[in-house]
Motif scaffolding. Structure first.
Motif, short mmCIF file in Angstrom:
data_model
loop_
_atom_site.label_atom_id
_atom_site.label_comp_id
_atom_site.label_asym_id
_atom_site.label_seq_id
_atom_site.Cartn_x
_atom_site.Cartn_y
_atom_site.Cartn_z
N ILE A 32 35.71 -56.84 46.43
CA ILE A 32 34.28 -56.50 46.36
C ILE A 32 33.86 -55.70 47.60
CG2 ILE A 32 31.95 -57.48 46.44
CD1 ILE A 32 33.06 -59.75 44.64
N CYS A 35 35.26 -52.15 47.34
CA CYS A 35 34.50 -51.36 46.36
C CYS A 35 33.13 -50.95 46.92
CB CYS A 35 34.32 -52.13 45.06
SG CYS A 35 35.86 -52.31 44.14
N ALA A 36 32.48 -51.85 47.63
CA ALA A 36 31.19 -51.53 48.23
C ALA A 36 31.35 -50.43 49.29
CB ALA A 36 30.57 -52.77 48.85
N ALA A 39 31.88 -47.12 47.56
CA ALA A 39 30.64 -46.60 46.99
C ALA A 39 29.76 -45.96 48.07
CB ALA A 39 29.87 -47.71 46.28
#
Length: 66
Positions: A32, A35-36, A39
């Motif tokens: 997570i 992925c953050a 982004a």
């Protein structure tokens, strides 16, 4: 059993019980977080300011005399 053998088995057993890696929850949190970060990095790189700065740098490099 000899004393030295018991000590060797005790050391081997404690070595096997150590947690050397991440468990499933840690993998999930790491995924997570990655992925953050990806982004946010994508948003920064595709922003107008960064895009125009990269374009300007590339144009200067291509137009430079040899």
């Amino acid at each position: 059993m000899a004393k030295w053998t018991k000590q060797r088995w005790a050391k081997a057993w404690t070595g096997m019980r150590r947690d050397a890696g991440m468990n499933t929850a840690e993998y999930a949190m790491g995924t997570i977080a990655a992925c953050a970060f990806a982004a946010v990095l994508y948003k920064v790189v595709t922003s107008d300011a960064v895009s125009s700065g990269l374009r300007s740098t590339i144009e200067k490099a291509l137009d430079a005399p040899f």
